[in-house]
Structure formats: C-alpha cells, structure tokens
Design a protein around this motif. Structure first.
Motif, mmCIF file in Angstrom:
data_model
loop_
_atom_site.group_PDB
_atom_site.id
_atom_site.type_symbol
_atom_site.label_atom_id
_atom_site.label_comp_id
_atom_site.label_asym_id
_atom_site.label_seq_id
_atom_site.Cartn_x
_atom_site.Cartn_y
_atom_site.Cartn_z
ATOM 1 N N GLN A 21 -0.294 6.409 -9.616
ATOM 2 C CA GLN A 21 -0.947 5.130 -9.345
ATOM 3 C C GLN A 21 -0.020 4.234 -8.531
ATOM 4 O O GLN A 21 1.193 4.260 -8.694
ATOM 5 C CB GLN A 21 -1.299 4.422 -10.658
ATOM 6 C CG GLN A 21 -2.245 5.204 -11.555
ATOM 7 C CD GLN A 21 -3.653 5.267 -11.000
ATOM 8 O OE1 GLN A 21 -4.067 4.392 -10.249
ATOM 9 N NE2 GLN A 21 -4.381 6.310 -11.357
ATOM 10 N N ASN A 22 -0.604 3.433 -7.658
ATOM 11 C CA ASN A 22 0.169 2.470 -6.869
ATOM 12 C C ASN A 22 -0.087 1.039 -7.318
ATOM 13 O O ASN A 22 0.743 0.161 -7.115
ATOM 14 C CB ASN A 22 -0.176 2.600 -5.374
ATOM 15 C CG ASN A 22 0.274 3.936 -4.807
ATOM 16 O OD1 ASN A 22 1.379 4.388 -5.113
ATOM 17 N ND2 ASN A 22 -0.570 4.581 -4.022
ATOM 18 N N ASN A 23 -1.254 0.814 -7.920
ATOM 19 C CA ASN A 23 -1.625 -0.526 -8.373
ATOM 20 C C ASN A 23 -1.503 -0.578 -9.896
ATOM 21 O O ASN A 23 -2.225 0.111 -10.609
ATOM 22 C CB ASN A 23 -3.063 -0.840 -7.929
ATOM 23 C CG ASN A 23 -3.464 -2.267 -8.263
ATOM 24 O OD1 ASN A 23 -3.431 -2.678 -9.413
ATOM 25 N ND2 ASN A 23 -3.842 -3.018 -7.226
ATOM 26 N N ASN B 65 5.312 9.629 -8.433
ATOM 27 C CA ASN B 65 4.300 9.594 -7.386
ATOM 28 C C ASN B 65 3.993 11.034 -6.997
ATOM 29 O O ASN B 65 4.911 11.839 -6.792
ATOM 30 C CB ASN B 65 4.831 8.815 -6.181
ATOM 31 C CG ASN B 65 3.808 8.675 -5.074
ATOM 32 O OD1 ASN B 65 3.405 9.665 -4.461
ATOM 33 N ND2 ASN B 65 3.398 7.452 -4.802
ATOM 34 N N SER C 181 8.346 6.934 -8.144
ATOM 35 C CA SER C 181 7.257 5.979 -7.987
ATOM 36 C C SER C 181 7.800 4.563 -7.853
ATOM 37 O O SER C 181 8.721 4.166 -8.566
ATOM 38 C CB SER C 181 6.327 6.037 -9.202
ATOM 39 O OG SER C 181 5.389 4.982 -9.163
ATOM 40 N N ASN C 182 7.218 3.798 -6.942
ATOM 41 C CA ASN C 182 7.635 2.409 -6.729
ATOM 42 C C ASN C 182 6.834 1.426 -7.578
ATOM 43 O O ASN C 182 7.008 0.213 -7.440
ATOM 44 C CB ASN C 182 7.472 2.030 -5.249
ATOM 45 C CG ASN C 182 8.539 2.685 -4.394
ATOM 46 O OD1 ASN C 182 9.686 2.782 -4.802
ATOM 47 N ND2 ASN C 182 8.159 3.144 -3.213
ATOM 48 N N ILE C 183 5.952 1.934 -8.433
ATOM 49 C CA ILE C 183 5.047 1.038 -9.153
ATOM 50 C C ILE C 183 5.799 0.032 -10.031
ATOM 51 O O ILE C 183 5.411 -1.135 -10.132
ATOM 52 C CB ILE C 183 4.019 1.851 -9.988
ATOM 53 C CG1 ILE C 183 2.868 0.944 -10.440
ATOM 54 C CG2 ILE C 183 4.688 2.550 -11.170
ATOM 55 C CD1 ILE C 183 1.683 1.703 -11.007
#
Length: 562
Positions: A230-232, A279, A285-287
């Motif tokens: 997920q990114n959001n 990711n 992941s940058n979340i």
C-alpha cells in the motif's frame, strides 16, 4: 485479524518484564483524571518561585548584616541574580495561568501551554563549594581591601551567604521539570518502541495487548506486514479494518475515540513491526517514512486513543522524525541485565524441561543468552519436543555450538525464502563474506562488495529477488546496514560482534588448520596481534571475539572434537 499469527510468537510463561513495558503501561493508565495532581505540581512550582524570590532578597541584605564582605554589584553573578529576581513575577503569572486552565478543564490548552524558561545563572549548587574555593565566584568583595585572597573563614562565609539562593534555583528547576514529565505522561498517547533484531518486539506487543485487555482497555493489534503493497496509509487502514468505502479514516478515529470516552476507557492501537511493511516492487516501503509522524500527530489530537508502534532500530533511522519525537521513542533491550538474564534462562529451561546445574549469576557462559532469540533457538534445538527432561552442561564449547545452531537456523530460513532446497549455498555465502570481513579493520564492507561476495557474482548480474546477500540483510539477524563515521554511504556489518567474531574465526580455522601456522602468518601480525605500543595498535575491530573463538576452535581440534 492476524492476531492468531502474532500469538504464535508469544508464550506468557517466558515473559520477562522490562522497564519500557512498565513505563508505557504506567503512562497509559494515567488520564485527564490526574489533572488535580498536575495542579499540585504547578502549586509546588509557584511556591518554588516565591522561595527563590525570598532567598535572593536575603542575599541582597548581606551588606547590612556584617562588616567584612560586601556584594560586588558590578559583578556578572550579581547582575544575573538581579535579572532573575526581576523575571520571577512573570514566572508566577505564567504558572497561575496554567492553573486556571487546569481548573477549567481546558485539556487542549493544558497540553500545549508553554511554561516560561528560567533565566540561566553561572554555576550551580553542586559545584558551588569548588567555585568558591578556586576564587571563581566573584560575587563578594572585602569591605576593606587588603590585597590578599579570601581566607578560609571568608570563603566559608561566602558559601553560607549564597548557598540557599543556588539551592532554591536548583529546586525550582526540578519543580518545572516535574511538571513537564507529569504533563507528558498524562497526555502522552503515542509510543515508538525500537529494538535490535531478535530482542522480542512481537512478544512485547502481544504481552502489552494482553495486560491492557485484562484491565478493560480496548485494543486493536495489527501486523506491520499487513500494510505491505500500500502507498496510502489511510486507505491501508480502512482495508485492514474492513471499513466501508464511504467512511473516512478521520471519521473512524473520531468514532473510536467517542466510543472510548463514553465508556471511560482508552483504545490502544498496536502496530507490530512496521519494518516488515514492504513494497511489492521495491522491497522497502516508504509508507511509514512519509506517514508515521503525521499518524502520531493525528492520534495525539484524541484524548482516548493511544498508538504503540514497534520496529527495528535500524529501520527507524531511515525515518526522519522531528526532534520533538525523542521523548516518544523507547529502546527495548534484551537480557543484558544479569538478574533478568538469569530469570529468563530459568524460565526457558523450565518450559523446555532442560536440566542444568550451571545456571548461576557468576557463570560467564551465560552471557551469550543476552539475545532472547538465541536463548529461544538453543532451547528449541536442545529439547523442542518437551516430553522428557534433558540434562545439559554449559561449557566452553557451548557458545560456539549455540552460534552455529543460530547461523544454521537463519540459513535455513533464507534458503526457504529463496526457494532453495538446501541451506549449504547460504552457509557458503556467509563464509565468503567472512573472508572479506576478516581483512577489513573496521569489520565493515561496502554494500555492493557484500552483495558481490555473498552471491559470488558481478554486482551487475545480481537480481534482487534471488540475491542471498539482499535476503540476509532483509532478515537482519546476522548482518545489517549502518552509517559509520568516515563513510558517505551505508556499510554492511555484523548485527552482533560475537556473531561476527565467530564467523570470521570459523573462516580462519579453515584457512589455518594449525594454530602455529596462524601465529606465524602475516594475517595474524597485521590484524590480530596486539602491540604494546598503543599508537601502533591497529588490530581488527572484532579481534577479541575472533581470538576467543579461535582458542575454542583450536582447543576442540586438539581434543579430537569434530
């Protein structure tokens, strides 16, 4: 909701209390109902202001009390005291305003109210005696200057005149500090718990959730890996909690907070292992890098919500949190404390039906159980079935055996993750890296060099999804990436020095089967031989650990062990 998956890593009988756990539980149990206690601390501080004002007044009367010493009104210390006295009325007003907010239950204002800093003065009460003895105070003059330094009696008089003022300053600073600590505890509602790999973060999360549930707090526990792909963050939360598309994330938090407030409780949201969020395309992941700070700040707006996050400490370093978050970060430790380690070993051995007469506080062979994961692996390998008691001894070879079991276990896991039928290629990759690490004085390797040697390929021919080196670093149980002084890029090093020393020693033992050959070698003289001249002492960073395992290894060979 992935709670059962988390529970597999938890055994209540093996839990050892930690200070981090006690501090967080203590803070969560506090609430706005403690505002009256905060008011008591504010009142103590107001009294501290009045006391300091009185003591400065008394100090300024020195000239009228005796005829030997007088105050030097041109001195820096005198001017500091004068400025401090002038500021005290503002301090008193400042604190009284905070009390009014508390009395009127203005919670949001109490949270953010800024307490005025006390003006600084030179020196403090703890070194006052030394300052006066060295004639550095410069606050007093002799009424009749005779050109001589102060006598012992005059120094003693100086101390007596000024001590109560400095003590009052110290007390007031302490009172102000206590307000901040207690206010932070009352309104502190997010906690970031970091730890090294193998410390037991998931065990910590499950135990915290169980204690809070038993005390009638509402709890939600989530795995960090649930947010993968997920990114959001808001969409991820809604998906994990199976919320309707029509409801917003903010609405959800507001409803949970209102529900908790209605039942006079708090809802604790625990997210375990955010470093496990990946990711699908890039791995990392940058979340959380982009959203952790915002999430914490959002939770902080609600009085009946609490957020607890756990992650590896190396992961947290990748997230550039505001400096103000320092007080919200807690360091979870292993079994470094002798008594805790002894308690842990006794609990684990009882659970696994392991009988050992060597479990004593003064037994140095117990030191390698500082890492909970190693203790767990040892017990699993020793008596995993737990059917019949098994008697063991913890001798000089136990350390080596435990670390080999640990390395084997991690190699099997990496092999499984890479769909390899055997752990042998992983062990060979680790050994090749040891061949490189042993010639690096600071025990670190360039990232590309580490990958090239572990995968035994040119860096351009390595695929991330199939890389042994990448997977070893992802697991972060043997190796990790870290910024070291003097390097612009991250370097690869061993997660623990004893593991690094063991792996390098094992490589050396294969290269030099006889101890004499090693001692006569250029390698020994260059990397392991301590010089009596400290200026020439440029031994390997892990020399002590390497030599320890070399001694064990050569001793084993001499005794005919295989």
């Amino acid at each position: 909701m992935n709670y059962l998956q988390l529970e597999k890593k938890y055994n209540k009988d093996l839990h050892i209390k930690s200070k981090v756990e006690e501090d967080i539980l203590s803070s969560i149990r506090l609430s706005q109902n403690q505002l009256h206690k905060l008011k008591e601390k504010v009142n103590d501080t107001i009294n501290g202001v009045l006391q300091l004002d009185t003591e400065i007044d008394e100090l300024f009367k020195v000239n009228t009390k005796q005829d030997v010493l007088v105050l030097d009104e041109n001195s820096d210390v005198y001017k500091e005291f004068n400025s401090l006295k002038d500021s005290l009325s503002t301090h008193k007003t400042n604190l009284q305003e905070l009390n009014v907010l508390i009395e009127n239950n203005k919670i949001e204002d109490v949270k953010t109210y800024v307490i005025q800093d006390l003006l600084e003065v030179s020196f403090d009460v703890d070194i006052l005696n030394q300052i006066i003895d060295e004639n550095r105070l410069k606050l007093f003059l002799k009424k009749e200057d005779d050109g001589e330094v102060f006598t012992v009696n005059q120094k003693r008089s100086s101390y007596n005149f000024v001590y109560k003022t400095y003590r009052a300053i110290d007390d007031l600073l302490y009172f102000i500090f206590q307000i901040e600590i207690f206010r932070n505890k009352i309104f502190h509602n997010f906690y970031i718990v970091q730890a090294k790999a193998g410390i037991g973060k998931t065990h910590f999360s499950i135990n915290l959730e169980r204690i809070l549930s038993d005390e009638n707090f509402k709890t939600i526990i989530l795995k960090g890996s649930s947010f993968s792909g997920q990114n959001n963050l808001q969409i991820a939360f809604k998906k994990i909690l199976e919320l309707p598309v029509t409801i917003t994330f903010e609405n959800t938090l507001s409803k949970i907070n209102s529900f908790s407030e209605k039942f006079n409780t708090k809802t604790i949201i625990i997210i375990d292992g955010i470093n496990e969020t990946t990711n699908l395309l890039q791995g990392f992941s940058n979340i959380w890098t982009e959203n952790l700070e915002a999430l914490c700040n959002r939770i902080h707006q609600y009085n009946n919500l609490v957020l607890v996050i756990t992650c590896r400490e190396t992961y947290l370093k990748k997230i550039n949190l505001n400096n103000g978050f320092d007080k919200n970060i807690y360091q979870l430790e292993g079994f470094e404390d002798d008594l805790k380690r002894l308690e842990a070993i006794e609990n684990y051995f009882e659970e696994y039906k392991i009988i050992c007469n060597d479990v004593r506080r003064d037994n140095p062979n117990l030191d390698f159980f500082e890492l909970p994961l190693i203790l767990g692996v040892f017990c699993e390998m020793t008596n995993s079935e737990k059917l019949d008691p098994k008697t063991i001894q913890l001798g000089q070879y136990t350390y080596e055996e435990i670390l080999q079991l640990f390395v084997d276990k991690q190699s099997e896991k990496v092999a499984s993750l890479l769909d390899r039928p055997s752990k042998t290629p992983i062990l060979n990759a680790i050994d090749r890296s040891s061949g490189k690490f042993k010639t690096e004085l600071d025990a670190s390797l360039d990232f590309d060099e580490f990958l090239a040697v572990t995968d035994n390929k040119s860096i351009d021919d390595i695929f991330e999804s199939k890389s042994i080196g990448i997977k070893l670093l992802d697991e972060e149980l043997l190796f990790l990436k870290e910024y070291l002084p003097g390097y612009s890029e991250e370097r690869v090093l061993h997660l623990f020095q004893n593991i690094g020393g063991y792996l390098i020693a094992k490589n050396i033992l294969n290269e030099f089967p006889k101890a004499k050959d090693l001692v006569d070698s250029d390698y020994y003289k260059t990397y392991l031989n301590y010089s009596s001249n400290e200026d020439e002492n440029k031994t390997h960073q892990l020399a002590t650990d390497i030599l320890k395992f070399l001694v064990i290894g050569y001793s084993r060979k001499k005794r005919g062990f295989t």
